[in-house]
Design a protein around this motif. Structure first.
Motif, short mmCIF file in Angstrom:
data_model
loop_
_atom_site.label_atom_id
_atom_site.label_comp_id
_atom_site.label_asym_id
_atom_site.label_seq_id
_atom_site.Cartn_x
_atom_site.Cartn_y
_atom_site.Cartn_z
N ASN A 490 0.84 -1.17 -0.08
CA ASN A 490 -0.04 0.06 -0.14
C ASN A 490 0.85 0.94 -0.08
O ASN A 490 2.08 1.09 0.29
N THR A 491 0.27 2.43 -0.38
CA THR A 491 1.02 3.56 -0.19
C THR A 491 -0.12 4.57 0.40
O THR A 491 -1.21 4.24 0.59
N PRO A 492 0.29 6.04 0.74
CA PRO A 492 -0.72 6.71 1.25
C PRO A 492 -1.68 7.21 0.38
O PRO A 492 -2.75 8.09 0.62
N VAL A 493 -1.43 6.79 -1.08
CA VAL A 493 -2.25 7.44 -1.93
C VAL A 493 -3.19 6.29 -2.24
O VAL A 493 -2.96 5.29 -2.81
N ALA A 494 -4.66 6.43 -2.24
CA ALA A 494 -5.47 5.41 -2.60
C ALA A 494 -5.41 5.03 -3.73
O ALA A 494 -5.08 5.68 -4.94
N HIS A 495 -5.68 3.44 -4.12
CA HIS A 495 -5.37 3.23 -5.45
C HIS A 495 -4.10 2.91 -5.95
O HIS A 495 -3.77 2.30 -7.00
N LEU A 496 -3.14 3.47 -5.13
CA LEU A 496 -1.57 3.33 -5.77
C LEU A 496 -0.91 2.36 -4.72
O LEU A 496 -0.92 2.20 -3.51
N HIS A 497 -0.44 1.43 -5.46
CA HIS A 497 0.21 0.27 -5.01
C HIS A 497 1.71 -0.12 -5.46
O HIS A 497 1.92 0.47 -6.36
N LEU A 498 2.46 -0.45 -4.48
CA LEU A 498 3.80 -0.91 -5.09
C LEU A 498 4.08 -2.31 -4.90
O LEU A 498 3.43 -3.32 -4.22
#
Ligand SMILES: Cc1cc2nc3c(=O)[nH]c(=O)nc-3n(C[C@H](O)[C@H](O)[C@H](O)COP(=O)(O)OP(=O)(O)OC[C@H]3O[C@@H](n4cnc5c(N)ncnc54)[C@H](O)[C@@H]3O)c2cc1C
Length: 524
Positions: A490-498
């Motif tokens: 996960n990242t702090p940005v919704a819908h953005l993944h690593l």
């Protein structure tokens, strides 16, 4: 402009595995890769001469063969042409005094070789191998589960139930130990210790670094128990099979498509902008298979909105670099220690724990090591299809090297950019191999040298030539990979993944981060 459910930045094998699973779940997936070829660190190309196929990076596909993704999708992958070349003589070390030790999947062979160094070590080896299935259950479960409280509690509960408190603490202690601590506790022969310790150097675990013991342990026990696996014709067999799965399920793979920016609207990732200016939208997810520093340094020009996360991505620590030397050969090396070494997948040249510690320290100090650790891969000993009849390729991995050269531990090469130094340093490497296998140079038909910086040019995830995309030391692994609070892709940005090697559970060809993320997003 196209609209997808999920867009992937980069076509490494984790992204491909993730996209394959999601595409089969009905997601419309688009993968954008900057290079002309997909696969990232897993590629096979004719770097030297026509007909000589060299694995650019990964050669050993045991992690993929043993992965949860492969278990689930073996039939689909096979239908898309996946083929392995099994290895019985897995890894060996040659020593300067002409002796050698090696691990083959035949236990009697390994134990007899070990007994020649120490009967006590051979007995220990048999005991460890017998205990391995029970130990492996817990370690593989840990390494194959998300870093969630629920999964960790399940692993811990199972460990306690099966092994009791003392057994569970022993497993915990193994996970925290340095390679040297574990090896000195278990083996008395310095030859055996050095042979096994080299596996830590495939990552960034020099002998004295806490948390490194598990790598020599797992690699040696797994090779003993299951052998090793290469790709038939090249490691890229997994990439062709994965991309075949993606496209058959309706996914799109675009090459020559450098993603310049991830677009964010109202705190949510909504797509990508390519360097060409083209834009594409993603309704459910943008999945970046990149090095953490590329997120904040390039893809999110205004940051993620969470200063702590951005700082952690900037400070993500990389491991020392690697140089790759690919040789087209008339014949395999004539190992002074014994002709049997010609049949091993890997011959390690790393004579002692102290030499490995020194090499690591030199690299960390910006020095060219006087005696780098060499992993000499002999894929054509196992899979002759990679070279014309009777000829061979050699895959030489040079560990560990600084990205920026401040000096030379041997005092012979003046500090300069790798572009100026790499050919000279490759000669040092060949001199070392010659000292174990005289006449190698006379067999060379062609060569291609990739410095740490060349590796990064080929794949920006290999920052400074770091082949594992980020140190795996304890402070940056498990719950802390790539950073505390973000081990769940996960990242702090919704819908953005690593995804990828920088994320849990780290580097290697196991496709684990991609597959676990895919299941999180699309269900099992
Ligand atoms: C020399 C070497 C030897 C190795 N040996 C082994 C081995 O024997 N066995 C093993 O298990 N592992 C090995 N590894 C490690 C393993 O290969 C890697 O950890 C793994 O392949 C990483 O996969 P990934 O999915 O993270 O993506 P990567 O393979 O890193 O691929 C990422 C892709 O993303 C692309 N990309 C990055 N940024 C962008 C952008 N902005 N836009 C578009 N595309 C982008 C890159 O070009 C690349 O194609 C080795 C690695 C190297 C380098």
């Amino acid at each position: 402009m196209s609209e997808f459910d999920a867009i992937f930045v980069g076509a490494g094998h984790n992204s491909l595995a993730c996209a394959a699973h999601l595409a089969l779940k009905g997601w419309k997936t688009g993968i954008f890769e900057r290079n002309a070829a997909i696969g990232g660190a897993v590629q096979t190309r004719e770097f030297t001469l026509p007909g000589f196929r060299h694995d650019f990076g990964a050669m050993n596909l045991s992690l993929f063969a043993g992965s949860a993704f492969h278990r689930k999708y073996a039939n689909e992958l096979n239908r898309k042409g996946l083929e392995f070349a099994p290895v019985a003589d897995c890894f060996a070390s040659a020593f300067p005094d002409g002796r050698w030790f090696g691990v083959s999947s035949d236990l009697e062979k390994t134990a007899a070789r070990m007994a020649a160094f120490s009967a006590a070590d051979a007995a220990t080896w048999r005991r460890l191998v017998a205990a391995f299935p029970a130990e492996a259950e817990h370690l593989f479960r840990l390494l194959g589960s998300p870093m969630t409280a629920r999964a960790l509690a399940g692993t811990a509960w199972n460990l306690w139930r099966k092994k009791g408190v003392s057994g569970a603490l022993d497993t915990g202690r193994l996970l925290l130990s340095s390679p040297r601590a574990w090896l000195e506790e278990n083996f008395e022969s310095p030859y055996v210790r050095a042979t096994l310790a080299t596996w830590g150097m495939h990552l960034d675990f020099a002998p004295d670094i806490a948390g490194g013991a598990v790598f020599p342990y797992l690699e040696s026990m797994a090779n003993q128990s299951f052998g090793m696996v290469l790709g038939k014709g090249g490691a890229d067999t997994i990439i062709r099979a994965l991309s075949g799965m993606v496209t058959s399920a309706g996914g799109t793979i675009v090459t020559g498509a450098d993603v310049a920016e991830i677009t964010i609207t109202a705190g949510k990732a909504t797509g990508v902008r390519l360097a060409s200016g083209e834009t594409h939208t993603a309704t459910k997810a943008v999945i970046a298979g990149v090095a953490p520093s590329a997120l904040t340094g390039k893809l999110l020009p205004n940051g993620s909105g969470d200063a702590g996360f951005d700082s952690a991505m900037r400070k993500f620590r990389h491991a020392p670099g690697t140089m790759m030397i690919h040789l087209a050969l008339d014949d395999l090396p004539d190992w002074r220690a014994g002709a049997e070494l010609r049949q091993f997948a890997y011959v390690h040249l790393s004579p002692s724990l102290d030499a490995m510690s020194r090499t690591y320290q030199q690299a960390m100090a910006g020095m060219l090591p006087d005696e780098p650790v060499l992993v000499v891969g002999q894929p054509t000993a196992i899979d002759p299809t990679r070279a014309p009849a009777g000829k061979h390729v050699l895959w030489v991995q040079v560990r560990m090297l600084p990205a920026e050269i401040l000096g030379d531990a041997a005092g012979k090469i003046a500090p300069a950019h790798w572009d100026k130094v790499k050919d000279n340093y490759a000669e040092r490497v060949l001199d070392i191999i010659e000292s174990y296998a005289a006449g190698l140079r006379n067999k060379i038909l062609g060569r291609a040298v990739f410095s740490p910086i060349d590796l990064e040019r080929e794949n920006p995830n290999l920052v400074g030539g770091d082949q594992v995309c980020g140190s795996h030391h304890l402070a940056q692994n498990f719950l802390f990979r790539p950073a505390r609070g973000f081990a769940g892709w996960n990242t702090p940005v919704a819908h953005l993944h690593l995804t990828g090697a920088a994320t849990w559970p780290g580097a290697g060809t196991g496709a684990a981060s991609g597959y676990m993320l895919a299941q999180q997003l699309g269900g099992r």
